[in-house]
Design an enzyme around this catalytic site. Sequence first.
Site, PDB file in Angstrom:
ATOM      1  N   GLY A 112       0.810  -1.223   0.000  1.00  0.00           N
ATOM      2  CA  GLY A 112       0.000   0.000   0.000  1.00  0.00           C
ATOM      3  C   GLY A 112       0.839   1.267   0.000  1.00  0.00           C
ATOM      4  N   TYR A 146     -14.903   2.322  10.386  1.00  0.00           N
ATOM      5  CA  TYR A 146     -13.429   2.375  10.393  1.00  0.00           C
ATOM      6  C   TYR A 146     -12.932   2.863  11.754  1.00  0.00           C
ATOM      7  CZ  TYR A 146      -8.822   4.175   8.729  1.00  0.00           C
ATOM      8  OH  TYR A 146      -7.487   4.456   8.537  1.00  0.00           O
ATOM      9  N   HIS A 170      -8.594   8.757  -1.182  1.00  0.00           N
ATOM     10  CA  HIS A 170      -8.553   9.956  -0.356  1.00  0.00           C
ATOM     11  C   HIS A 170      -8.495  11.171  -1.281  1.00  0.00           C
ATOM     12  CE1 HIS A 170      -7.280   7.240   2.983  1.00  0.00           C
ATOM     13  NE2 HIS A 170      -8.041   8.072   3.646  1.00  0.00           N
ATOM     14  N   ARG A 212      -7.380  20.225   6.687  1.00  0.00           N
ATOM     15  CA  ARG A 212      -6.738  18.937   6.940  1.00  0.00           C
ATOM     16  C   ARG A 212      -5.241  19.124   7.121  1.00  0.00           C
ATOM     17  NH1 ARG A 212     -11.318  17.779   7.319  1.00  0.00           N
ATOM     18  NH2 ARG A 212     -12.520  16.135   6.295  1.00  0.00           N
TER      19      ARG A 212
HETATM   20  P1  NAP Z   1      -3.565   1.169   1.172  1.00  0.00           P
HETATM   21  O1  NAP Z   1      -2.662   1.891   0.250  1.00  0.00           O
HETATM   22  O2  NAP Z   1      -5.010   1.083   0.853  1.00  0.00           O
HETATM   23  O3  NAP Z   1      -2.999  -0.313   1.387  1.00  0.00           O
HETATM   24  C1  NAP Z   1      -3.722  -1.232   2.129  1.00  0.00           C
HETATM   25  C2  NAP Z   1      -2.860  -2.452   2.319  1.00  0.00           C
HETATM   26  O4  NAP Z   1      -3.581  -3.405   3.120  1.00  0.00           O
HETATM   27  C3  NAP Z   1      -2.516  -3.139   1.002  1.00  0.00           C
HETATM   28  O5  NAP Z   1      -1.193  -3.637   1.090  1.00  0.00           O
HETATM   29  C4  NAP Z   1      -3.507  -4.291   0.966  1.00  0.00           C
HETATM   30  O6  NAP Z   1      -3.049  -5.401   0.219  1.00  0.00           O
HETATM   31  C5  NAP Z   1      -3.577  -4.641   2.443  1.00  0.00           C
HETATM   32  N1  NAP Z   1      -4.799  -5.376   2.767  1.00  0.00           N
HETATM   33  C6  NAP Z   1      -6.083  -4.926   2.639  1.00  0.00           C
HETATM   34  N2  NAP Z   1      -6.945  -5.889   2.995  1.00  0.00           N
HETATM   35  C7  NAP Z   1      -6.201  -6.968   3.353  1.00  0.00           C
HETATM   36  C8  NAP Z   1      -6.506  -8.285   3.804  1.00  0.00           C
HETATM   37  N3  NAP Z   1      -7.783  -8.698   3.974  1.00  0.00           N
HETATM   38  N4  NAP Z   1      -5.476  -9.130   4.076  1.00  0.00           N
HETATM   39  C9  NAP Z   1      -4.207  -8.732   3.905  1.00  0.00           C
HETATM   40  N5  NAP Z   1      -3.830  -7.502   3.500  1.00  0.00           N
HETATM   41  C10 NAP Z   1      -4.834  -6.627   3.220  1.00  0.00           C
HETATM   42  O7  NAP Z   1      -3.468   1.772   2.647  1.00  0.00           O
HETATM   43  P2  NAP Z   1      -2.449   2.843   3.229  1.00  0.00           P
HETATM   44  O8  NAP Z   1      -2.977   4.184   2.881  1.00  0.00           O
HETATM   45  O9  NAP Z   1      -1.061   2.467   2.903  1.00  0.00           O
HETATM   46  O10 NAP Z   1      -2.716   2.659   4.799  1.00  0.00           O
HETATM   47  C11 NAP Z   1      -1.810   1.941   5.622  1.00  0.00           C
HETATM   48  C12 NAP Z   1      -2.249   2.087   7.075  1.00  0.00           C
HETATM   49  O11 NAP Z   1      -2.231   3.467   7.419  1.00  0.00           O
HETATM   50  C13 NAP Z   1      -3.675   1.603   7.323  1.00  0.00           C
HETATM   51  O12 NAP Z   1      -3.720   0.912   8.555  1.00  0.00           O
HETATM   52  C14 NAP Z   1      -4.492   2.888   7.390  1.00  0.00           C
HETATM   53  O13 NAP Z   1      -5.615   2.721   8.194  1.00  0.00           O
HETATM   54  C15 NAP Z   1      -3.482   3.845   7.985  1.00  0.00           C
HETATM   55  N6  NAP Z   1      -3.724   5.269   7.667  1.00  0.00           N
HETATM   56  C16 NAP Z   1      -3.785   5.689   6.366  1.00  0.00           C
HETATM   57  C17 NAP Z   1      -4.022   7.027   6.090  1.00  0.00           C
HETATM   58  C18 NAP Z   1      -4.115   7.549   4.675  1.00  0.00           C
HETATM   59  O14 NAP Z   1      -4.404   8.738   4.505  1.00  0.00           O
HETATM   60  N7  NAP Z   1      -3.877   6.749   3.652  1.00  0.00           N
HETATM   61  C19 NAP Z   1      -4.168   7.940   7.140  1.00  0.00           C
HETATM   62  C20 NAP Z   1      -4.072   7.477   8.464  1.00  0.00           C
HETATM   63  C21 NAP Z   1      -3.832   6.131   8.710  1.00  0.00           C
HETATM   64  P3  NAP Z   1      -3.393  -5.520  -1.393  1.00  0.00           P
HETATM   65  O15 NAP Z   1      -2.510  -4.520  -2.085  1.00  0.00           O
HETATM   66  O16 NAP Z   1      -3.039  -6.923  -1.711  1.00  0.00           O
HETATM   67  O17 NAP Z   1      -4.845  -5.209  -1.521  1.00  0.00           O
HETATM   68  P1  GDP Z   2     -10.861  12.566   5.347  1.00  0.00           P
HETATM   69  O1  GDP Z   2      -9.682  13.467   5.505  1.00  0.00           O
HETATM   70  O2  GDP Z   2     -10.798  11.358   6.224  1.00  0.00           O
HETATM   71  O3  GDP Z   2     -12.169  13.309   5.478  1.00  0.00           O
HETATM   72  O4  GDP Z   2     -10.861  11.942   3.908  1.00  0.00           O
HETATM   73  P2  GDP Z   2     -10.512  12.421   2.436  1.00  0.00           P
HETATM   74  O5  GDP Z   2      -9.073  12.290   2.173  1.00  0.00           O
HETATM   75  O6  GDP Z   2     -11.453  11.652   1.578  1.00  0.00           O
HETATM   76  O7  GDP Z   2     -10.838  13.989   2.370  1.00  0.00           O
HETATM   77  C1  GDP Z   2     -12.148  14.403   2.346  1.00  0.00           C
HETATM   78  C2  GDP Z   2     -12.270  15.899   2.128  1.00  0.00           C
HETATM   79  O8  GDP Z   2     -11.830  16.259   0.813  1.00  0.00           O
HETATM   80  C3  GDP Z   2     -13.748  16.303   2.219  1.00  0.00           C
HETATM   81  O9  GDP Z   2     -13.844  17.638   2.681  1.00  0.00           O
HETATM   82  C4  GDP Z   2     -14.177  16.206   0.743  1.00  0.00           C
HETATM   83  O10 GDP Z   2     -15.330  17.008   0.475  1.00  0.00           O
HETATM   84  C5  GDP Z   2     -12.940  16.745   0.046  1.00  0.00           C
HETATM   85  N1  GDP Z   2     -12.791  16.296  -1.361  1.00  0.00           N
HETATM   86  C6  GDP Z   2     -12.779  17.115  -2.449  1.00  0.00           C
HETATM   87  N2  GDP Z   2     -12.647  16.429  -3.583  1.00  0.00           N
HETATM   88  C7  GDP Z   2     -12.525  15.114  -3.221  1.00  0.00           C
HETATM   89  C8  GDP Z   2     -12.329  13.914  -3.960  1.00  0.00           C
HETATM   90  O11 GDP Z   2     -12.250  13.897  -5.194  1.00  0.00           O
HETATM   91  N3  GDP Z   2     -12.221  12.755  -3.239  1.00  0.00           N
HETATM   92  C9  GDP Z   2     -12.285  12.733  -1.859  1.00  0.00           C
HETATM   93  N4  GDP Z   2     -12.139  11.577  -1.206  1.00  0.00           N
HETATM   94  N5  GDP Z   2     -12.506  13.872  -1.131  1.00  0.00           N
HETATM   95  C10 GDP Z   2     -12.608  15.033  -1.800  1.00  0.00           C
END
Ligand code: NAP
Ligand code: GDP
Length: 318
Positions: free
Chosen positions: A14, A139, A182, A212
């Site tokens: 991811g 979540y 996102h 944000r």
């Molecule tokens: P991501 O890009 O969506 O990647 C998700 C990962 O989880 C992928 O490697 C996926 O594998 C794996 N996965 C999903 N379902 C699975 C399952 N059933 N069994 C095994 N592996 C599974 O997520 P990310 O953004 O890197 O997020 C990583 C962590 O950071 C998460 O815990 C998330 O909650 C946390 N986080 C993310 C954000 C953000 O903005 N992205 C913010 C705060 C916290 P595949 O590739 O094989 O599907």
């Molecule tokens: P959050 O930070 O957990 O709320 O998640 P997001 O990364 O999805 O951000 C959401 C915020 O971005 C909200 O205020 C949405 O209205 C705004 N937003 C604007 N355009 C987009 C879009 O194309 N995708 C998403 N996911 N959010 C958007």
Amino acid sequence: MGEFKTILVTGGSGLVGRAIRTVVEAENRTDEKWVFVNSKDADLCDLSATRELFGKHKPSHVVHLAAMVGGLFHNMSHNLDFLRNNLHMNDNVLQVSHETGVKKVVSCLSTCIFPDKTSYPIDETMIHNGPPHASNFGYSYAKRMIDVMNRAYHEQHGCLFTSVVPCNVFGPHDNYNLESSHVIPGLIRKLHDVIAGEGTTFTVLGTGKPLRQFIYSLDLARLFLWVLRDYNEVEPIILSVDEEAEVSIRQVAEELARAFDFKGEIAFDTTKADGQYKKTASNAKLRKYLPDFQFTPFSVAIKESVDWYRENSANARN
Ligand code: NAP
Ligand code: GDP
């Protein structure tokens, strides 16, 4: 350098997993073996598959990133799936880590799981103070339970299972699917498509007013490595940029337009949801440990993320 570690990274394919991989490959340390796995190696919702995975790699340490992850709109329509999948994965990974004597697990919460009605800035002590925003309660409750489990494993078995709380993450290898992404990867994808189609209007969802904090995945990866090696509290730690680095969604859209050199109009579809207005988090605890940590400036990180997508859009997660 300490004793030899075998580190299993769940969710290794991811956004965050790929960033950690980039950073550890550049370090090239001889006292750590890193194993990056994804859902093809094991479905972590399945306990026996999780046991098999741990039996195969025998980790001494685990970075648990695997999760069902998505933006506002995906969460709004799939709260039950977010709740159940994440509860199962987290319970399996922590239980099997305990069964197999893993020395340390670092799991991932998020600043979007905090109470909706809260005082600002949010800090680590406030996670369980009230209901999360209704848009992503599935979540949020699943993630909050990681903290509850970490405390219970510590109390009952003495385990060092901890968690980090990142703000909104972006960078290379993100999820660019318009339904589930996102905001930053969603808008990168959209603007890329507008430009490819010679369009002149870039439409952002919602009012553009929500605020944000965004962290570049490569900065988060460097912080993750510090947590794994040197942070020994069970209590969570917020990994976020400073409060002053908070930006509005409108500013994000403007920064993306600059990075793409897009001169057209930015429009706001106000029929779409804004989600929580803000989630401003304090990184004071992090700053106490690492007062001099330098975050990549937002404009630089955005430019690198846009350039990565332009070069890799054909093979990206669209
Ligand atoms: P991501 O890009 O969506 O990647 C998700 C990962 O989880 C992928 O490697 C996926 O594998 C794996 N996965 C999903 N379902 C699975 C399952 N059933 N069994 C095994 N592996 C599974 O997520 P990310 O953004 O890197 O997020 C990583 C962590 O950071 C998460 O815990 C998330 O909650 C946390 N986080 C993310 C954000 C953000 O903005 N992205 C913010 C705060 C916290 P595949 O590739 O094989 O599907
Ligand atoms: P959050 O930070 O957990 O709320 O998640 P997001 O990364 O999805 O951000 C959401 C915020 O971005 C909200 O205020 C949405 O209205 C705004 N937003 C604007 N355009 C987009 C879009 O194309 N995708 C998403 N996911 N959010 C958007």
